[in-house]
Design a protein around this motif. Sequence first.
Motif, mmCIF file in Angstrom:
data_model
loop_
_atom_site.group_PDB
_atom_site.id
_atom_site.type_symbol
_atom_site.label_atom_id
_atom_site.label_comp_id
_atom_site.label_asym_id
_atom_site.label_seq_id
_atom_site.Cartn_x
_atom_site.Cartn_y
_atom_site.Cartn_z
ATOM 1 N N ILE A 197 0.771 -1.175 -0.013
ATOM 2 C CA ILE A 197 -0.009 -0.137 0.059
ATOM 3 C C ILE A 197 0.977 1.487 -0.127
ATOM 4 O O ILE A 197 0.701 2.148 -0.696
ATOM 5 N N GLU A 198 1.833 1.260 0.693
ATOM 6 C CA GLU A 198 2.773 2.387 0.935
ATOM 7 C C GLU A 198 3.578 2.752 -0.337
ATOM 8 O O GLU A 198 3.842 3.781 -0.718
ATOM 9 N N THR A 199 3.733 1.605 -0.998
ATOM 10 C CA THR A 199 4.494 1.726 -2.235
ATOM 11 C C THR A 199 3.753 2.106 -3.590
ATOM 12 O O THR A 199 4.127 3.009 -4.415
ATOM 13 N N ASN A 200 2.331 1.576 -3.741
ATOM 14 C CA ASN A 200 1.673 1.894 -4.888
ATOM 15 C C ASN A 200 0.667 2.933 -4.831
ATOM 16 O O ASN A 200 0.121 3.484 -5.763
ATOM 17 N N VAL A 201 0.364 3.031 -3.540
ATOM 18 C CA VAL A 201 -0.976 4.040 -3.466
ATOM 19 C C VAL A 201 -0.663 5.637 -3.750
ATOM 20 O O VAL A 201 -1.531 6.030 -4.322
ATOM 21 N N PRO A 202 0.425 6.010 -3.397
ATOM 22 C CA PRO A 202 0.800 7.454 -3.631
ATOM 23 C C PRO A 202 1.260 7.482 -5.477
ATOM 24 O O PRO A 202 0.344 8.472 -5.816
ATOM 25 N N LEU A 203 1.560 6.569 -5.927
ATOM 26 C CA LEU A 203 1.418 6.545 -7.448
ATOM 27 C C LEU A 203 0.153 6.549 -7.986
ATOM 28 O O LEU A 203 -0.308 7.185 -9.064
ATOM 29 N N TRP A 204 -0.759 5.632 -7.385
ATOM 30 C CA TRP A 204 -2.114 5.421 -8.018
ATOM 31 C C TRP A 204 -2.840 6.895 -7.764
ATOM 32 O O TRP A 204 -3.551 7.184 -8.569
ATOM 33 N N MET A 205 -2.865 7.444 -6.671
ATOM 34 C CA MET A 205 -3.395 8.601 -6.183
ATOM 35 C C MET A 205 -2.996 9.701 -7.217
ATOM 36 O O MET A 205 -3.774 10.664 -7.627
ATOM 37 N N LEU A 206 -1.675 9.851 -7.571
ATOM 38 C CA LEU A 206 -1.171 10.702 -8.597
ATOM 39 C C LEU A 206 -1.806 10.657 -10.016
ATOM 40 O O LEU A 206 -2.385 11.412 -10.672
ATOM 41 N N GLN A 207 -1.946 9.163 -10.331
ATOM 42 C CA GLN A 207 -2.273 9.005 -11.810
ATOM 43 C C GLN A 207 -4.012 9.119 -11.888
ATOM 44 O O GLN A 207 -4.631 9.697 -12.859
ATOM 45 N N VAL A 215 -10.008 -3.962 3.404
ATOM 46 C CA VAL A 215 -9.343 -3.000 2.941
ATOM 47 C C VAL A 215 -8.847 -2.870 1.353
ATOM 48 O O VAL A 215 -8.892 -2.153 0.718
ATOM 49 N N LEU A 216 -8.153 -4.208 1.328
ATOM 50 C CA LEU A 216 -7.639 -4.153 -0.070
ATOM 51 C C LEU A 216 -8.824 -4.339 -1.359
ATOM 52 O O LEU A 216 -8.564 -3.840 -2.369
ATOM 53 N N SER A 235 -9.735 -0.932 -4.164
ATOM 54 C CA SER A 235 -9.679 -1.411 -5.505
ATOM 55 C C SER A 235 -11.011 -0.730 -6.301
ATOM 56 O O SER A 235 -10.989 -0.364 -7.447
ATOM 57 N N PHE A 236 -11.942 -0.344 -5.526
ATOM 58 C CA PHE A 236 -13.078 0.234 -5.751
ATOM 59 C C PHE A 236 -13.281 1.797 -5.592
ATOM 60 O O PHE A 236 -14.403 2.444 -5.768
ATOM 61 N N GLU A 276 -6.093 -4.745 -10.185
ATOM 62 C CA GLU A 276 -5.818 -6.370 -10.258
ATOM 63 C C GLU A 276 -4.839 -6.742 -9.322
ATOM 64 O O GLU A 276 -5.104 -7.845 -8.658
ATOM 65 N N MET A 277 -3.736 -5.836 -9.030
ATOM 66 C CA MET A 277 -2.985 -6.312 -8.085
ATOM 67 C C MET A 277 -3.479 -6.336 -6.556
ATOM 68 O O MET A 277 -3.121 -7.263 -5.706
#
Length: 222
Positions: A76-86, A136-137, A141-142, A216-217
Amino acid sequence: GPVFGGTLYQYCGQLCPFLIIAGLLFLFLILQLVILKPTIEPQFGTRSSPLKLLQDPYIVIASLGILVVNFNISLIETNVPLWMLQKFDASSFQRGFYTLPMAFIYTISTPLLGRLGNKIGRWCLAMVGFSICIAVLLGLSFCTDMFAVYIWITLIGLGFACVQSSLIPLFAFLVDTRHTSDYGSVFSISTMAIILAYIFGPVISSTITQSIGFQEMLWVFT
C-alpha cells in the motif's frame, strides 16, 4: 514520515526534508554518546539461537503473520501514492497526508487492543485484523474519490494494530514458556519478518501493478 516529507517537499523543495532528517540524526547520535555513554558488558547464561527458535512451529506461524500484515502495508505504501497521482492528480501534500489517519488510528487503538486480545484471545484478534486487511484491499480497488481512500487507509491502520498487538507479545510468551527467556533472539526473528516484507512487498507488488494494473494487484493479494 510521509506527512513530514510530503509537506516539506511541496512547500520547501526536495532537499529540505533530507537536510532536516540528517541534522536530527546527527544530533541524536551526539546525545546518545554524551548522555547514555554506551559500554559493552559481556552476558553469561544459556541462549536460544534464532535457528533453534525457527524450528518451533508456533514461532514460525507468528512470524508468518507478522510478515503477511507488513507485506500488505508495504504494498500500500509503495503503490497508493503513485495510484493517487495517476487517478486523482494528488499533490505531494495529499500523497504524504494519506498515511496520517492510518498512523493515528494505529497509535490510539494499539493499547486498547492489547487488553482486548487478553480477553478474547490473541489468535481471535489477529484473525479480526487479517479480515480488516482483506476488506481494505477490496475497498481500495473500488475507490472513486480521495475521501474514500482516506477511510480505507484508516481502517487498515486498525487491522494492522489488531495483528501487531496480538502477535508481537506472543513472541515473548512463547520464548518464556517453550524456550529460555532470550528476548533478543526471538524479536530478531519478528524484525526479520518485517524486513523481508518490506524487501519483497514493494518489488512484487510493483511488478504486478506494472503488468496488470493497480486494481488487479489488490485483488491478487486479497
